[in-house]
Write a protein that holds these residues in place. Structure first.
Motif, mmCIF file in Angstrom:
data_model
loop_
_atom_site.group_PDB
_atom_site.id
_atom_site.type_symbol
_atom_site.label_atom_id
_atom_site.label_comp_id
_atom_site.label_asym_id
_atom_site.label_seq_id
_atom_site.Cartn_x
_atom_site.Cartn_y
_atom_site.Cartn_z
ATOM 1 N N MET A 50 0.839 -1.191 0.000
ATOM 2 C CA MET A 50 0.000 0.000 0.000
ATOM 3 C C MET A 50 0.878 1.247 0.000
ATOM 4 O O MET A 50 1.801 1.368 0.806
ATOM 5 N N ALA A 51 0.582 2.172 -0.910
ATOM 6 C CA ALA A 51 1.314 3.433 -0.989
ATOM 7 C C ALA A 51 0.749 4.396 0.048
ATOM 8 O O ALA A 51 -0.379 4.866 -0.085
ATOM 9 N N VAL A 52 1.537 4.683 1.078
ATOM 10 C CA VAL A 52 1.077 5.541 2.169
ATOM 11 C C VAL A 52 2.045 6.706 2.371
ATOM 12 O O VAL A 52 2.477 7.005 3.488
ATOM 13 N N ALA A 53 2.362 7.376 1.273
ATOM 14 C CA ALA A 53 3.275 8.525 1.334
ATOM 15 C C ALA A 53 2.722 9.581 2.273
ATOM 16 O O ALA A 53 1.519 9.853 2.290
ATOM 17 N N GLY A 54 3.602 10.166 3.060
ATOM 18 C CA GLY A 54 3.195 11.217 3.982
ATOM 19 C C GLY A 54 2.815 10.714 5.359
ATOM 20 O O GLY A 54 2.626 11.500 6.277
ATOM 21 N N PHE A 55 2.689 9.387 5.533
ATOM 22 C CA PHE A 55 2.340 8.809 6.833
ATOM 23 C C PHE A 55 3.592 8.265 7.503
ATOM 24 O O PHE A 55 4.515 7.788 6.842
ATOM 25 N N LEU A 60 -0.140 4.563 11.323
ATOM 26 C CA LEU A 60 -0.761 3.417 10.658
ATOM 27 C C LEU A 60 -1.096 2.340 11.676
ATOM 28 O O LEU A 60 -0.377 2.167 12.666
ATOM 29 N N ASP A 61 -2.186 1.624 11.417
ATOM 30 C CA ASP A 61 -2.610 0.555 12.323
ATOM 31 C C ASP A 61 -3.100 -0.621 11.481
ATOM 32 O O ASP A 61 -3.851 -0.426 10.513
ATOM 33 N N ILE A 62 -2.689 -1.821 11.859
ATOM 34 C CA ILE A 62 -3.096 -3.047 11.159
ATOM 35 C C ILE A 62 -3.740 -3.971 12.174
ATOM 36 O O ILE A 62 -3.136 -4.272 13.209
ATOM 37 N N THR A 63 -4.963 -4.409 11.888
ATOM 38 C CA THR A 63 -5.643 -5.368 12.759
ATOM 39 C C THR A 63 -6.187 -6.515 11.920
ATOM 40 O O THR A 63 -6.511 -6.339 10.738
ATOM 41 N N ILE A 71 -6.547 -2.130 7.529
ATOM 42 C CA ILE A 71 -5.428 -1.200 7.596
ATOM 43 C C ILE A 71 -6.004 0.206 7.667
ATOM 44 O O ILE A 71 -6.799 0.597 6.806
ATOM 45 N N THR A 72 -5.628 0.951 8.701
ATOM 46 C CA THR A 72 -6.128 2.304 8.861
ATOM 47 C C THR A 72 -4.956 3.274 8.970
ATOM 48 O O THR A 72 -3.879 2.921 9.452
ATOM 49 N N GLY A 73 -5.187 4.469 8.503
ATOM 50 C CA GLY A 73 -4.203 5.536 8.609
ATOM 51 C C GLY A 73 -4.862 6.778 9.159
ATOM 52 O O GLY A 73 -5.906 7.197 8.663
ATOM 53 N N LYS A 74 -4.275 7.329 10.204
ATOM 54 C CA LYS A 74 -4.795 8.556 10.812
ATOM 55 C C LYS A 74 -3.635 9.530 10.953
ATOM 56 O O LYS A 74 -2.773 9.346 11.810
ATOM 57 N N PRO A 75 -3.617 10.564 10.107
ATOM 58 C CA PRO A 75 -2.518 11.528 10.201
ATOM 59 C C PRO A 75 -2.579 12.297 11.516
ATOM 60 O O PRO A 75 -3.651 12.512 12.070
ATOM 61 N N ARG A 76 -1.390 12.659 11.992
ATOM 62 C CA ARG A 76 -1.321 13.477 13.207
ATOM 63 C C ARG A 76 -2.073 14.780 12.981
ATOM 64 O O ARG A 76 -2.067 15.325 11.893
ATOM 65 N N ASP A 77 -2.680 15.237 14.026
ATOM 66 C CA ASP A 77 -3.392 16.516 13.950
ATOM 67 C C ASP A 77 -2.377 17.635 14.132
ATOM 68 O O ASP A 77 -2.066 18.027 15.249
ATOM 69 N N LEU A 117 6.001 2.847 1.472
ATOM 70 C CA LEU A 117 5.166 1.688 1.163
ATOM 71 C C LEU A 117 4.984 0.838 2.415
ATOM 72 O O LEU A 117 5.949 0.549 3.123
ATOM 73 N N LEU A 118 3.755 0.441 2.663
ATOM 74 C CA LEU A 118 3.448 -0.499 3.730
ATOM 75 C C LEU A 118 3.274 -1.860 3.080
ATOM 76 O O LEU A 118 2.448 -2.018 2.176
ATOM 77 N N VAL A 119 4.068 -2.839 3.512
ATOM 78 C CA VAL A 119 4.006 -4.181 2.933
ATOM 79 C C VAL A 119 3.544 -5.144 4.016
ATOM 80 O O VAL A 119 4.203 -5.293 5.053
ATOM 81 N N VAL A 120 2.399 -5.803 3.793
ATOM 82 C CA VAL A 120 1.853 -6.774 4.729
ATOM 83 C C VAL A 120 2.049 -8.158 4.111
ATOM 84 O O VAL A 120 1.578 -8.426 3.003
ATOM 85 N N ALA A 121 2.758 -9.024 4.834
ATOM 86 C CA ALA A 121 3.061 -10.374 4.347
ATOM 87 C C ALA A 121 2.006 -11.354 4.850
ATOM 88 O O ALA A 121 1.673 -11.375 6.036
ATOM 89 N N LEU A 122 1.484 -12.155 3.919
ATOM 90 C CA LEU A 122 0.453 -13.152 4.232
ATOM 91 C C LEU A 122 0.921 -14.523 3.762
ATOM 92 O O LEU A 122 1.621 -14.634 2.759
#
Length: 150
Positions: A50-55, A60-63, A71-77, A117-122
């Motif tokens: 996943m392309a998550v430039a700027g994070f 980022l959180d993976i559950t 996969i969720t992304g919440k930028p800092r306020d 890039l966020l890479v999640v291995a399965l």
């Protein structure tokens, strides 16, 4: 979904199939953000990239819960910075949530964050109980036809 009735005539145990199909057919509300790839390797492993430039990693959180990878992304306020004037702001830094339904026996092995890039291995791990096995056929006596004989 009555239109799928012929498919269920020759199957057993697909109670969740209609839920899965409904989730696939639902419109994707994320507008393609952030972009991602799903890659299947020859050895039965998979990667979600996943392309998550700027994070940052801390944003980022993976559950994983009940075959659902989220996969969720919440930028800092960040407070407004009066010392900076944006001439162009093209890198999206908005919150997102992406969900992926995992097949049975697919496990999340880990994740890494590198170069935006966020890479999640399965990995697909089929337990012995789910692998094909021979079922012995029992017969009565030594007769070929299985009858009682005379």
């Amino acid at each position: 979904m009555n239109t799928l009735a012929p498919l269920f005539r020759h199957s057993v145990g697909f109670d969740r199939f209609d839920d899965w199909l409904e989730s696939v057919l639902r419109a994707d509300q994320s507008n393609g953000y952030p972009p991602y790839d799903i890659i299947r390797e020859q050895d039965g492993t998979y990667r979600v990239v996943m392309a998550v430039a700027g994070f940052g990693r801390d944003e980022l959180d993976i559950t994983v819960q009940e075959n659902l990878l989220r996969i969720t992304g919440k930028p800092r306020d960040n407070a407004p910075d009066d010392t900076r004037t944006w001439l162009h702001r093209g890198i999206a830094r908005r919150a997102f949530e992406r969900s992926f339904r995992l097949a049975d026996h697919v496990q999340v092995e880990g994740a890494r964050f590198e170069d935006g890039l966020l890479v999640v291995a399965l990995t697909r791990v089929v337990p012995e109980s789910a692998k094909p096995r021979r079922v012995p056929i029992q017969g009565a006596g030594n007769t070929v036809d299985g009858g009682g004989g005379e």
